[in-house]
Design an enzyme around this catalytic site. Structure first.
Site, PDB file in Angstrom:
ATOM      1  N   GLY B  71       0.806  -1.205   0.000  1.00 47.41           N
ATOM      2  CA  GLY B  71       0.000   0.000   0.000  1.00 47.41           C
ATOM      3  C   GLY B  71       0.845   1.263   0.000  1.00 47.41           C
ATOM      4  O   GLY B  71       0.519   2.260  -0.654  1.00 47.41           O
ATOM      5  N   ASN B 151      -7.821   4.313   8.745  1.00 45.72           N
ATOM      6  CA  ASN B 151      -7.277   3.122   9.394  1.00 45.72           C
ATOM      7  C   ASN B 151      -7.359   3.174  10.908  1.00 45.72           C
ATOM      8  O   ASN B 151      -7.398   2.143  11.561  1.00 45.72           O
ATOM      9  CB  ASN B 151      -5.826   2.896   8.970  1.00 45.72           C
ATOM     10  N   GLN B 179      -7.746   0.114   3.755  1.00 40.91           N
ATOM     11  CA  GLN B 179      -8.583  -0.422   4.830  1.00 40.91           C
ATOM     12  C   GLN B 179      -9.996  -0.744   4.353  1.00 40.91           C
ATOM     13  O   GLN B 179     -10.746  -1.416   5.056  1.00 40.91           O
ATOM     14  CB  GLN B 179      -8.667   0.582   5.993  1.00 40.91           C
ATOM     15  N   SER B 199      -3.480  -2.988  -0.303  1.00 40.32           N
ATOM     16  CA  SER B 199      -2.365  -3.749   0.260  1.00 40.32           C
ATOM     17  C   SER B 199      -2.898  -5.118   0.671  1.00 40.32           C
ATOM     18  O   SER B 199      -3.823  -5.210   1.483  1.00 40.32           O
ATOM     19  CB  SER B 199      -1.801  -3.000   1.468  1.00 40.32           C
ATOM     20  N   HIS B 201      -2.037  -7.647   2.530  1.00 41.43           N
ATOM     21  CA  HIS B 201      -2.028  -8.224   3.875  1.00 41.43           C
ATOM     22  C   HIS B 201      -3.118  -7.650   4.766  1.00 41.43           C
ATOM     23  O   HIS B 201      -3.293  -8.103   5.892  1.00 41.43           O
ATOM     24  CB  HIS B 201      -0.655  -8.064   4.541  1.00 41.43           C
ATOM     25  N   THR B 237      11.576  -7.698 -11.007  1.00 41.05           N
ATOM     26  CA  THR B 237      10.970  -9.014 -11.165  1.00 41.05           C
ATOM     27  C   THR B 237       9.725  -9.115 -10.296  1.00 41.05           C
ATOM     28  O   THR B 237       9.749  -8.772  -9.111  1.00 41.05           O
ATOM     29  CB  THR B 237      11.980 -10.107 -10.779  1.00 41.05           C
ATOM     30  N   CYS B 324       3.352   6.571  22.908  1.00 41.56           N
ATOM     31  CA  CYS B 324       4.323   5.558  23.270  1.00 41.56           C
ATOM     32  C   CYS B 324       4.268   4.361  22.343  1.00 41.56           C
ATOM     33  O   CYS B 324       5.280   3.755  22.039  1.00 41.56           O
ATOM     34  CB  CYS B 324       4.091   5.088  24.694  1.00 41.56           C
TER      35      CYS B 324
HETATM   36  C1  PLP Z   1      -4.896   3.414   5.165  1.00 44.35           C
HETATM   37  C2  PLP Z   1      -3.566   2.777   4.940  1.00 44.35           C
HETATM   38  N1  PLP Z   1      -2.815   3.163   3.888  1.00 44.35           N
HETATM   39  C3  PLP Z   1      -1.615   2.611   3.640  1.00 44.35           C
HETATM   40  C4  PLP Z   1      -1.087   1.646   4.449  1.00 44.35           C
HETATM   41  C5  PLP Z   1       0.273   1.102   4.127  1.00 44.35           C
HETATM   42  O1  PLP Z   1       0.232  -0.225   3.698  1.00 44.35           O
HETATM   43  P1  PLP Z   1       1.547  -1.103   3.746  1.00 44.35           P
HETATM   44  O2  PLP Z   1       2.108  -0.980   5.133  1.00 44.35           O
HETATM   45  O3  PLP Z   1       1.084  -2.473   3.451  1.00 44.35           O
HETATM   46  O4  PLP Z   1       2.500  -0.561   2.733  1.00 44.35           O
HETATM   47  C6  PLP Z   1      -1.834   1.218   5.575  1.00 44.35           C
HETATM   48  C7  PLP Z   1      -1.357   0.173   6.499  1.00 44.35           C
HETATM   49  O5  PLP Z   1      -0.413   0.287   7.206  1.00 44.35           O
HETATM   50  C8  PLP Z   1      -3.091   1.795   5.814  1.00 44.35           C
HETATM   51  O6  PLP Z   1      -3.837   1.422   6.862  1.00 44.35           O
HETATM   52  C1  PLP Z   2      22.480  -7.331 -12.138  1.00 41.69           C
HETATM   53  C2  PLP Z   2      21.043  -7.173 -11.794  1.00 41.69           C
HETATM   54  N1  PLP Z   2      20.635  -6.089 -11.124  1.00 41.69           N
HETATM   55  C3  PLP Z   2      19.356  -5.902 -10.770  1.00 41.69           C
HETATM   56  C4  PLP Z   2      18.382  -6.814 -11.089  1.00 41.69           C
HETATM   57  C5  PLP Z   2      16.970  -6.526 -10.700  1.00 41.69           C
HETATM   58  O1  PLP Z   2      16.489  -7.396  -9.711  1.00 41.69           O
HETATM   59  P1  PLP Z   2      14.926  -7.575  -9.470  1.00 41.69           P
HETATM   60  O2  PLP Z   2      14.325  -7.859 -10.825  1.00 41.69           O
HETATM   61  O3  PLP Z   2      14.809  -8.702  -8.545  1.00 41.69           O
HETATM   62  O4  PLP Z   2      14.395  -6.288  -8.950  1.00 41.69           O
HETATM   63  C6  PLP Z   2      18.756  -7.969 -11.801  1.00 41.69           C
HETATM   64  C7  PLP Z   2      17.788  -9.007 -12.191  1.00 41.69           C
HETATM   65  O5  PLP Z   2      16.925  -8.865 -12.982  1.00 41.69           O
HETATM   66  C8  PLP Z   2      20.113  -8.151 -12.163  1.00 41.69           C
HETATM   67  O6  PLP Z   2      20.518  -9.226 -12.849  1.00 41.69           O
END
Ligand code: PLP
Ligand code: PLP
Lengths: 121, 385, 385, 121
Positions: B71, B151, B179, B199, B201, B237, B324
């Protein structure tokens, strides 16, 4: 987050409550972090015979209040004045870094209570 | 110890069906979807299917779905991406004071980078009105970002009306629906929303994967550079197991929405009155326009972290807007924006209920909160009996 | 059909031990590590352990490890993050012509945003020399980014010497070690490297998670805004299963490095001569200073995609630098930078061997390549018998 | 990526090879995408009696060369000139979008071969 000793004090805080007719009262408040501590002492022959506290605050605040009261009971006022917030944190085996400054004020409250007691004499 | 999880706003347990869908992609189906060969084609196909599922759950086209790492990234991509792609002279962005930090801090960053920003205040329920948005839009405005539902306090914004205002004024509308999904029905083909963040999760899917919906023909620049994935807008990737899991999770979340909603409302209507009966407890957020699983209260005269710790010791997991617990100096920016004083905000508790919670959980929790509040108040210097 | 995977440079199959380590975090250990309660603490602990494992594999401190969503994000964060944090006047960045697009395109983006950039040419082996770097550094230089080892041709750069030059000149050195980890030993405490990128799925870990190593006391700005995760430098709820998987995968990759290296060298020393014996086949990249599992050849007079397709039909998975497989107009920028003509680059094949490959796989593959090359050459208008 | 019909032509290309003594030869080359196609025709009574091709290129290039040769064998030159690259792609049941322009040049090569044939008459 908190170590066992902190949690033990937090769960079973010693010397909680208001004192009837205290010799001195000290209060510190830190609205930023939201902690307020109030320490009551009873002094006889320059010795802290009894101590109680009230605390609004997080786990660290409650545990350090509790630990402090145990540390100073039976000490002379001058001995008690030497105790710092850092000593209280050490007595507790350490507090998380963000808590060290805002929730660890029990010694300050005690010093105020001693001042209050002395001012009344 | 029996543990009761009531922090579904922070994250949710993954559903078993989601794990099952993911497992092949954590095992033998390991191809990189950019590869031409069998392994690559197998993954590419699954990527397409996940995209189609997600699109059909949102009522949009598959080409309008961008998979992100969560998110936070979806919000950043929408906001910075629109800002970067805006024509010269268009440099004004509007948001609200109660957004998640992933929106608020992103907008503030742009504010420091030469953009004009407006952070709209909210009413006592945490709500922004369409009128406020309309009044704030200028000739320079390019984007309005207002969350679907909050949230912390669960308040549901009048997001369709706000989107309507934006549409009328020719301004892009982004909504953080992290949310909201699974609780609010979306049909993006007909709703005036240009960008929407999710998001996984938060709806019983995996951590580390999210979605940015981008309406066709809107202008968005990439914020990360590299390969050609996700129409070059989100290179790297693809997180295949995550994306497949998200596809399954959104399907389940949307299908189960009515039943889940009914269940949560019943639990909530048991929890809220019980909490209020404890005394000196106030409900935060809108009384009706709120997410079904969200209950945010302030337990007056005590501090949130100590409440949480005691409840945790009793096996109950929830969260608080206390400074806190946030590891910050100030309590929840949301509660403060709603006009709560520091002390009341410090004593806030957020219950976010989920599909595994039961009426017995609620009874146990109510008893635990009552006892904890009583004990902490007994040692509170600001409590007057 | 038996399938032989020889595209470990694109992605690797996840090891079973990694999946096993991840499963609890796809199941009952679902807490958000930012949460105070039991579920949160359980996750926070696992996050710490993964960070410690990663640090110990790299010979650095846990606080120097930032988890990202992959290699692409790690590269972007290092390069844009250093650029954003640079003092006024310091605006020069150096990289090489053979970097992955996640580095090259990021640097080019900065070039369009007012930074001065230098893209160093390479020799016929795809190598940059420390002298080239030294000559290119100016008073304005803030960052040199040169990859540890090339993803297409496997050439290993003199990265320690280049880092030494940077250290001497007081310039940050970033290295993209995405392809190198598990093949090259790192001890970052003593090596002159300030930033280093990794991607878990390249070393038998999960997709969608990576690492940026950031040396203590270096200055880096966040490029994404939100929560306080990863020292605020990489906000967003942590991809817990991914991070735990990465921790396990790097531990295995580093522990198995010597045995794996020996195995790959043996396979390679079977494959290279066999390929050369086909005739009109040339080896691309450095003859010795190359990753043990990488074999890049040009099969003259034929085009890479058609080679790939035929080999795929025979169950062999590999990749090519041909324009058609990249979905772009030009063949591999790496091969062109090394001075190959378009035709030779079009006929390139990349074999990247891995831990499951066997000598029998190599035999089968050699026969398949020989037959395919023969058939395609028979229909090639540019092949002279 | 490619449909079955494309793959079938790619795996079993028709009319591959050089022609001895062709009536006309057409070559198109597109070094950007790396495809080169050469078409040979034998014409009798204005009809394409035989056709052969050589192609350096990707799957789409090979399949479209093959498909084209099947489409035009037996056609008159004027009929053959009406066949476009688009027709070839359609005959193949479609090609992936990025391939449509750079690898689908067989009709162009044929037209050149017809021109070559006519020029020689
Ligand atoms: C309203 C809202 N936006 C964005 C996020 C960010 O999502 P994430 O932590 O999965 O990047 C959250 C959760 O933390 C959220 O509750
Ligand atoms: C040398 C190099 N750098 C960066 C990347 C990028 O990694 P990723 O696609 O996991 O973000 C790759 C693979 O694609 C790579 O071979």
């Amino acid at each position: 987050m908190y170590n066992e000793k902190v949690m033990e004090h937090f769960q079973n805080p010693r010397n909680v409550g208001e004192m009837v007719d205290p010799g001195g009262v000290g209060e510190v408040g830190n609205m930023r972090c939201g902690d307020i501590m109030k320490i009551f002492i009873k002094v006889e022959d320059n010795i802290i015979q009894d101590i109680k506290f009230l605390t609004f605050g997080c786990g660290a605040a409650i545990a350090s209040s509790s630990a402090l009261t145990e540390m100073v009971k039976g000490k002379t006022l001058d001995e008690a004045l030497l105790i710092t917030n850092k000593d209280v944190a050490e007595e507790l085996g350490g507090l998380p870094a963000p808590k060290l400054h805002c929730s660890n004020l029990a010694a300050d409250a005690l010093h105020k209570a001693i001042e209050d007691f002395r001012a009344k004499q | 110890m029996k543990r009761i999880y009531m922090d579904h706003g922070a994250t949710t347990p993954m559903r078993e069906e989601v794990l099952e869908a993911m497992l092949p992609f954590l095992g033998e189906k390991y191809g990189n979807p950019s590869s031409l060969h069998f392994f690559g084609r197998e993954s590419l196909k699954a990527l397409d299917v996940a995209r189609e599922k997600t699109a059909s759950c949102l009522g949009c086209a598959p080409e309008e779905i961008l998979f992100t790492s969560g998110g936070t990234e979806a919000n950043n991509l929408a906001i910075i991406g629109v800002a970067k792609g805006s024509p010269p002279g268009k440099n004004h962005i509007i948001t609200s004071a109660v957004e998640h930090h992933a929106v608020l801090d992103t907008v503030k960053f742009l504010g420091k980078s030469g953009y004009d920003i407006t952070i709209l205040p909210v009413d006592e329920y945490g709500m922004v009105s369409p009128q406020q948005v309309e009044d704030a839009i200028t000739e320079q405005t390019i984007l309005v970002s207002i969350m679907t539902a909050n949230n912390e306090v669960g308040t549901i914004m009048p997001f369709e009306e706000i989107g309507g205002v934006c549409r009328e004024k020719g301004v892009y509308f982004h909504t953080d629906a992290v949310q909201a999904i699974g609780h609010i029905h979306f049909n993006l083909q007909s709703q005036p929303i240009d960008f929407l963040s999710l998001s996984a999760h938060k709806f019983y899917g995996p951590k580390g994967v999210g979605v940015l919906y981008q309406r066709r023909k809107t202008k968005l620049e990439q914020i990360c550079y590299g390969g050609g994935q996700e129409r070059k807008l989100r290179p790297g990737t693809e997180n295949m197991p995550g994306i497949v899991g998200l596809g399954k999770a959104i399907e389940l979340a949307v299908a189960n929405m009515p039943a889940n909603r009914e269940k949560l409302l019943r639990l909530r209507d048991q929890l809220i009155p019980g909490l209020l009966r404890i005394g000196d407890v106030r409900l935060n957020g809108h009384p009706e326009k709120r997410l079904p699983g969200n209950i945010n209260v302030s337990v007056l005269f005590v501090e949130g972290e100590s409440l949480l710790l005691h409840l945790d010791l009793k096996g109950i997991a929830l969260s608080s807007g206390s400074a806190c617990t946030a590891g910050s100096l100030d309590p929840s920016h949301v509660l403060l924006a709603m006009g709560l004083d520091h002390q009341t905000a410090q004593g806030s508790l957020r219950f976010t209920l989920g599909r595994d919670n039961t009426p017995e959980d609620i009874d146990y929790t109510l008893e635990a909160v009552r006892e904890t509040a009583h004990n902490l108040r007994a040692m509170s210097p600001i409590y007057r009996k």
